[in-house]
Structure formats: structure tokens, C-alpha cells
Scaffold this active site. Structure first.
Site, PDB file in Angstrom:
ATOM      1  NE  ARG A   1      -2.095   2.666 -11.715  1.00 50.23           N
ATOM      2  CZ  ARG A   1      -2.112   3.856 -11.182  1.00 50.23           C
ATOM      3  NH1 ARG A   1      -1.564   4.871 -11.827  1.00 50.23           N
ATOM      4  NH2 ARG A   1      -2.644   4.045 -10.007  1.00 50.23           N
TER       5      ARG A   1
ATOM      6  N   GLY B   1       0.773  -1.248   0.000  1.00 51.77           N
ATOM      7  CA  GLY B   1       0.000   0.000   0.000  1.00 51.77           C
ATOM      8  C   GLY B   1       0.798   1.288   0.000  1.00 51.77           C
TER       9      GLY B   1
ATOM     10  CE1 TYR C   1      -8.163   1.477 -10.431  1.00 52.03           C
ATOM     11  CE2 TYR C   1      -6.039   1.643 -11.520  1.00 52.03           C
ATOM     12  CZ  TYR C   1      -6.997   0.886 -10.879  1.00 52.03           C
ATOM     13  OH  TYR C   1      -6.787  -0.447 -10.677  1.00 52.03           O
TER      14      TYR C   1
ATOM     15  CB  CYS D   1     -12.855   1.547 -31.245  1.00 53.03           C
ATOM     16  SG  CYS D   1     -12.090   1.546 -32.838  1.00 53.03           S
TER      17      CYS D   1
ATOM     18  CD  GLU E   1       0.906  -9.148   1.772  1.00 52.52           C
ATOM     19  OE1 GLU E   1      -0.007  -8.452   1.276  1.00 52.52           O
ATOM     20  OE2 GLU E   1       0.697 -10.216   2.333  1.00 52.52           O
ATOM     21  N   PRO E   2       5.014  -5.004  -0.382  1.00 51.89           N
ATOM     22  CG  PRO E   2       7.244  -4.358  -0.556  1.00 51.89           C
ATOM     23  CD  PRO E   2       6.348  -5.319   0.158  1.00 51.89           C
TER      24      PRO E   2
ATOM     25  NE  ARG F   1       0.372   2.243  -5.961  1.00 48.96           N
ATOM     26  CZ  ARG F   1      -0.691   2.168  -6.776  1.00 48.96           C
ATOM     27  NH1 ARG F   1      -0.643   2.742  -7.949  1.00 48.96           N
ATOM     28  NH2 ARG F   1      -1.783   1.530  -6.392  1.00 48.96           N
TER      29      ARG F   1
END
Ligand code: LLP
Length: 401
Positions: A297, A224, A301, A327, A258-259, A261
Site C-alpha cells: 500500500r 467502502g 498508493y 530492489c 460488503e465491508p 477494510r
């Protein structure tokens, strides 16, 4: 990094990963936890290229996996079984069976019903399955709603009351060995307070379990940690570790982190070439050869990625939308972005693309996924071939009647 050379050698669209940067991030986070036993279990979903996972294996990393496919990748890449964790809200029987047979560190259980499945499969196999329970501490992580996971509104984990009941069940079962607790409240976190609050709640639960003779070994804090895409002020690994360790006083637990990113995002670049410029009314577009099927992404997002133009153009900058050939109106990398006038074959470098980039790609519009290249010690090497048309039809061709 010489993007122009890389683009001319490997063509575009292309993912490029700086493995040395990944090592630095790994070492910084690992050393923040010194003074405690700890395992960094790389979240394979962030970037699951085998050579990337192997790079982390070589650094001593474990793996956090969310499908048996990821578990197999972790094994192939050389991560030892005793550092592999299997999480996820919907594990199938076959996946659970294989995880037990492979004797991984633990299965991270996300519901009571799943605990019963794990028990019965372990019994069938005549084995004892090590488990942890994912607790949902009902904390708002203050991030994008699609990547928030620690609220009761989210599908992940179980509430504290249910978790306690599950630990007691597991303790009394010969087929289960409860060894850990897990929480992960969201991704791209830039505020420390919610993580700290969650850790306090979960550490208190561990203490209450000790009081009834359930002794855990692993305190798994999920991943996170946020990164800087634009101008975000991020949590420093040292402060993060101190906050977590502060909640564990008197507990003899190995910390697992638990990295995903944090380790890979800013090591990665997505290279795409300019095809055309066009104008609809007053609206200006730069059309490039990469698309939402390569890097989802921004579309999914509305995520910001810094985009750098490599061009000889000396024109004034103007506001443009950078769009791909797919498209869909949602096929864009940036909107109202300031860039100079660009020429055919100029290169755009999309930054922070090393996490949740290639892995979230697809073959939509029958587009082959891009190639991937790793750069280490100044040397580049191909780590995944570009998909061609034959690859895309390989599983369909034989059914053509
Ligand atoms: N552990 C668990 C249980 C997770 O669910 C995740 C991410 C991680 C670790 C790694 O989180 P990280 O350190 O990378 O934040 N596709 C989204 C991100 C989804 C994250 C899902 N879970 C994006 O592109 O932002």
C-alpha cells in the site's frame, strides 16, 4: 498485544490479526442496520485468509467475492451458498458456470455482454441464474483515484439506462432471475454525501423498475466505509445505515453491505525487524526485513500507515525513510518518519495492515510471503505458514531442463 513475544515466537516479517476486534467491528455495523433485513457480505479480497473468512462465517456473515477462487474460499470457510455474491468486471465462462452450479445468492453482472454470457451458460446448464446488476451512478466518492469506482470513467458497472434495459432483458429470459441491484462507488470513503446521493439514484431506479413489474429483493450498497489510518474522521456506521435506510422508504428490500477494510484493517499489524540504519548524504534510512512484496500500500498508493518502534533506544527522534530489501526505490513503508535511533533486531509495528495487506503481497525478488497469526481471547495461533524457497519453486522445478 505482546508484539515482542509474537515476533520472537513466529519470526518476522509477520502479519498479526486481532479476531476480537474484527468481531466488534462486525457487530457494530450489523446492529446499525437493525430494523431492516440485512446481510453483511464480507469482502473476501480485503483479507482472504481462510481462518479470517471462517471467523466471519461464524459470526453469520456472507461473502462478497471477485473470483471463483474467492467463492471457493468462502465455501471452504463455511459461508452458506445463499449468502455468497460473485462480482467483478471480467468473469470467465468457467467461473460463471461454477457459480451457477454452486447456486450462490446471485452473480453481480457488470456489463450487457456479460449478462448474455450468463444467460447462455445458464441455458446450457438448464438452470436459472439469479443476478443483480452493478450500477455505476457516476458519483465522485472523493477518495484516492485508484480506489474510486463509481464514476463513468471507471471500468465498473453500467449506467442507469443500460441497467434498465438489462433488467427488462433478464425479466424476459427464462434462464435469468433479476433479484438485486448493486453499487459500490469506492473504497476508504470518509464522506457520507456521495454514498447517500448514489443510494438515492439507485433507489429511484428500483422504484421505476417496480412500476414495470420488476420486483427486486436485494439492495446491495457495496463496501467502502473508510477507517482511521492517521487522523481521518470517519463515517459512523449508524449514520451510514440511517442515510441508506432513508432512501429506501416504501421499498421492501434486504440491504446487503460488503465491508472489507472496515472489518479487518485496524485489526491487523505487520511486524518487521530492523536490519540496519544507513545514511546517504544527509538522508537517513532504516532498513527492515519486510518489504513492498509483503505490504504494497505505501508503494502503490503512497498510503500512510502508522509505525510504532519497540526499542530500548532513548535517543531523540529524527526523520528517516523506512525501507525494505527489495530492489526498487518504491520499496518503502514510510518517508520522513520520526523515529529514534534504532538497533539491529528492534521491532517495528506497522498498524492498520489487516486489509489489503497480505492479499496484495507477491513473491517479487523470490521472497516468500510472511506467516499470518490470529489472536483471539488473548491466545495466538498460526493461520498461515511462512513460505519457504521450496514453496516458491514448486511449480517450476519439474520444467528445469
Ligand atoms: N465490494 C466491492 C464490489 C468492491 O469492489 C470492494 C473493494 C469492496 C466491496 C470492499 O471495499 P472496502 O469495504 O474494503 O472499502 N487495495 C485497495 C482497496 C481496493 C478496494 C477494491 N474493492 C487499498 O489497499 O486501499
Amino acid at each position: 498485544m505482546n508484539f515482542k513475544e509474537l515476533a520472537s515466537e513466529y519470526k518476522t516479517p509477520l502479519y498479526v490479526y486481532d479476531l476480537d476486534y474484527m468481531s466488534e467491528q462486525y457487530q457494530e455495523l450489523k446492529s446499525a442496520f437493525k430494523g431492516r433485513k440485512s446481510i453483511l457480505a464480507y469482502a473476501v479480497k480485503a483479507n482472504s485468509n481462510l481462518s479470517v473468512v471462517k471467523h466471519f462465517a461464524d459470526l453469520g456473515s456472507g461473502a462478497d467475492c471477485v473470483s471463483i477462487g474467492e467463492v471457493r474460499r468462502a465455501f471452504l470457510a463455511g459461508i452458506p451458498a445463499y449468502k455468497i455474491i460473485f462480482s467483478g468486471v471480467g468473469k470467465c465462462d468457467d467461473e460463471i458456470r461454477e457459480a451457477i452450479e454452486k447456486d450462490i445468492l446471485y452473480i453481480n453482472v457488470e456489463s450487457e455482454a456479460e449478462l448474455f454470457r450468463v444467460e447462455s451458460i445458464a441455458k446450457e446448464l438448464n438452470r436459472t441464474s439469479r443476478i443483480s446488476i452493478r450500477v455505476n451512478p457516476n458519483i465522485d466518492p472523493q477518495t484516492h483515484p485508484y480506489i474510486s469506482t463509481g464514476l463513468h470513467d471507471n471500468k465498473f458497472g453500467v449506467d442507469i439506462g443500460t441497467a434498465k434495459r438489462m433488467y427488462i432483458f433478464a425479466k424476459n429470459s427464462e434462464a435469468l432471475e433479476p433479484v438485486g441491484v448493486h453499487f459500490h462507488i469506492g473504497s476508504q470513503l470518509t464522506h457520507l454525501e456521495p454514498i447517500y446521493e448514489a443510494a438515492v439514484i439507485v433507489a429511484d431506479m428500483v422504484r421505476s423498475l417496480e412500476a414495470i413489474d420488476i420486483e427486486l429483493k436485494f439492495f446491495d450498497i457495496g463496501g467502502g466505509l473508510g477507517i482511521t489510518y492517521d487522523d481521518e474522521v470517519t463515517i459512523k456506521p449508524y449514520d451510514y445505515a440511517q442515510a441508506i435506510l432513508g432512501t429506501l422508504k416504501g421499498l421492501d428490500l434486504t440491504v446487503i453491505c460488503e465491508p472489507g477494510r472496515f472489518l479487518t484493517a485496524n485489526a491487523g499489524y505487520f511486524l518487521t525487524k530492523v536490519l540496519y540504519e544507513k545514511q546517504n548524504g544527509t538522508k537517513k534510512f532504516v532498513v527492515v526485513d519486510g518489504a513492498m512484496n509483503d505490504l504494497l500500500r505505501p508503494s502503490l498508493y503512497n498510503a500512510y500507515h502508522k509505525i510504532e518502534a519497540i526499542t530500548d533506544s532513548t535517543s531523540e527522534v529524527r526523520k528517516v525513510d523506512i525501507v525494505g530489501p527489495v530492489c526498487e526505490s518504491g520499496d518503502f513503508f514510510a518517508k520522513d518518519y520520526s523515529l529514534p535511533e534504532l538497533n539491529h533486531n528492534d521491532l517495528l509495528v506497522v498498524h492498520s495492515a489487516g486489509a489489503y495487506g497480505f492479499g496484495m503481497g507477491s513473491n517479487y525478488n523470490t521472497r516468500g510471503r510472511s506467516a499470518e497469526v490470529a489472536v483471539q481471547d488473548g491466545k495466538a495461533r498460526l493461520i498461515r505458514k511462512r513460505e519457504n524457497f521450496e514453496d516458491l519453486i514448486a511449480l517450476e522445478k519439474e520444467f528445469l531442463v
